[in-house]
Design an enzyme around this catalytic site. Structure first.
Site, PDB file in Angstrom:
ATOM      1  N   SER A 136       0.722  -1.128  -0.046  1.00 30.17           N
ATOM      2  CA  SER A 136       0.192  -0.062   0.060  1.00 30.17           C
ATOM      3  C   SER A 136       0.972   1.243  -0.124  1.00 30.17           C
ATOM      4  O   SER A 136       2.206   1.101   0.344  1.00 30.17           O
ATOM      5  CB  SER A 136      -0.785   0.005   1.208  1.00 30.17           C
ATOM      6  OG  SER A 136      -1.532   1.261   1.445  1.00 30.17           O
ATOM      7  N   TYR A 149      -1.650  -0.751  10.319  1.00 35.09           N
ATOM      8  CA  TYR A 149      -1.910  -0.968   8.727  1.00 35.09           C
ATOM      9  C   TYR A 149      -0.391  -0.705   8.091  1.00 35.09           C
ATOM     10  O   TYR A 149       0.026  -1.055   7.475  1.00 35.09           O
ATOM     11  CB  TYR A 149      -3.048  -0.301   8.232  1.00 35.09           C
ATOM     12  CG  TYR A 149      -3.389  -0.681   6.608  1.00 35.09           C
ATOM     13  CD1 TYR A 149      -3.672  -1.824   6.271  1.00 35.09           C
ATOM     14  CD2 TYR A 149      -2.959   0.265   5.936  1.00 35.09           C
ATOM     15  CE1 TYR A 149      -4.254  -2.266   5.018  1.00 35.09           C
ATOM     16  CE2 TYR A 149      -3.188  -0.197   4.275  1.00 35.09           C
ATOM     17  CZ  TYR A 149      -3.771  -1.344   4.056  1.00 35.09           C
ATOM     18  OH  TYR A 149      -4.007  -1.738   2.624  1.00 35.09           O
ATOM     19  N   LYS A 153       2.161  -3.047   6.090  1.00 37.72           N
ATOM     20  CA  LYS A 153       2.468  -2.744   4.920  1.00 37.72           C
ATOM     21  C   LYS A 153       3.973  -2.401   4.577  1.00 37.72           C
ATOM     22  O   LYS A 153       4.583  -2.740   3.564  1.00 37.72           O
ATOM     23  CB  LYS A 153       1.409  -1.730   4.186  1.00 37.72           C
ATOM     24  CG  LYS A 153       0.059  -2.226   4.351  1.00 37.72           C
ATOM     25  CD  LYS A 153      -0.071  -3.290   3.496  1.00 37.72           C
ATOM     26  CE  LYS A 153      -1.451  -4.010   3.302  1.00 37.72           C
ATOM     27  NZ  LYS A 153      -1.726  -5.145   2.466  1.00 37.72           N
TER      28      LYS A 153
END
Length: 264
Positions: A136, A149, A153
């Site tokens: 991401s 997150y 990532k």
């Protein structure tokens, strides 16, 4: 890269980026294995493209092993492993921190890639293929709204870059989209609309994915950001180790090799 006759395994292939990648690859002559926990949608995608579905919970290493085995048994090998399964965290590190949500996000977003690489790499190597992991933009820049997150990532990005350096016979790259039009951004849509943040069509993300598949690079992160063409992220070189006299180790090694060649 000639794609006719190639075999691809796609985790998280039942919807979103994974399903779109399957629909792009299959008409090009690629045999596709859809691996997902969503059996209904996964089977529907596999039937649509003439592929095969396998139920795969990427948090379980044995499921990743079984998915690779299906690709080999059904189609004779594995050329492209697209390790794409992922979820949002659903909590911050504040008062709403939830250990179970944290563990689940890390297990799917990071462990799933680790297990997938571990089991796919030997088969991909046999055919000089490639591995692509979905990370991401959160892996390349701060993600204050979801630091967990951002952490997993960023770990995927670091994992891919390190793996590529140690596996010169296999191409290993990472795809880093921003807010794409998939289920994962459902909880954020209202906020994104209020902030005026554009949502990227999945087709644009797949264009970037195909540029990786058909390219030649390895250890690269291709980012997809709204309002600009997708491209390879240029990492700044970090300060590396030096000898006691201040010379970069890599230069010292090259000098030693040159001296040895001259002496011989």
């Amino acid at each position: 890269m000639e794609l006719t006759g190639k075999v691809a395994l796609i985790t998280g292939g039942a919807n979103g980026i994974g399903a779109a990648a399957a629909r792009r690859l299959a008409p090009l002559g690629v045999s596709v294995v859809i691996a997902d926990v969503d059996e209904e949608r996964g089977k529907a995608v596999a039937d649509e493209i003439g592929g095969v579905f396998v139920r795969c919970d990427v948090t379980r290493p044995e499921d990743s092993a079984a998915a690779v085995d299906v690709a080999v048994s059904e189609f004779g090998g594995l050329d492209i492993a697209f390790l794409n399964a992922g979820i949002g965290t659903g909590c911050s590190l504040g008062e709403d921190f939830d250990v179970e949500k944290y563990r689940r996000a890390m297990a799917i977003n990071l462990d799933g890639v680790v297990y997938g690489v571990h089991h796919a790499l030997p088969k991909v190597r046999e055919r000089g293929g490639q591995i692509i992991a979905t990370a991401s933009m959160a892996g390349l820049m701060p993600m204050p709204g979801d630091p967990v997150y951002g952490a997993n990532k960023a770990a995927v990005v670091g994992l891919v870059r390190s793996l590529a350096g140690g596996n010169p016979d296999v191409r290993i790259n990472v795809l880093c989209p921003a807010f794409a039009d998939t289920d994962i951004i459902t909880p954020l849509r209202g906020t994104l609309d209020e902030l005026g943040v554009p949502i990227i069509p999945v087709s644009v993300v797949i264009d970037a994915f195909m540029s990786i598949v058909e390219g030649e690079g390895t250890g690269e992160a291709t980012f997809v950001q709204a309002g600009r063409p997708y491209e390879t992220f240029r990492f700044q070189n970090p300060p590396g180790p030096r000898t006691e006299d201040g010379q970069p180790i890599e230069n010292a090694r090259k000098d030693a090799v040159s001296i040895a060649i001259e002496e011989n």
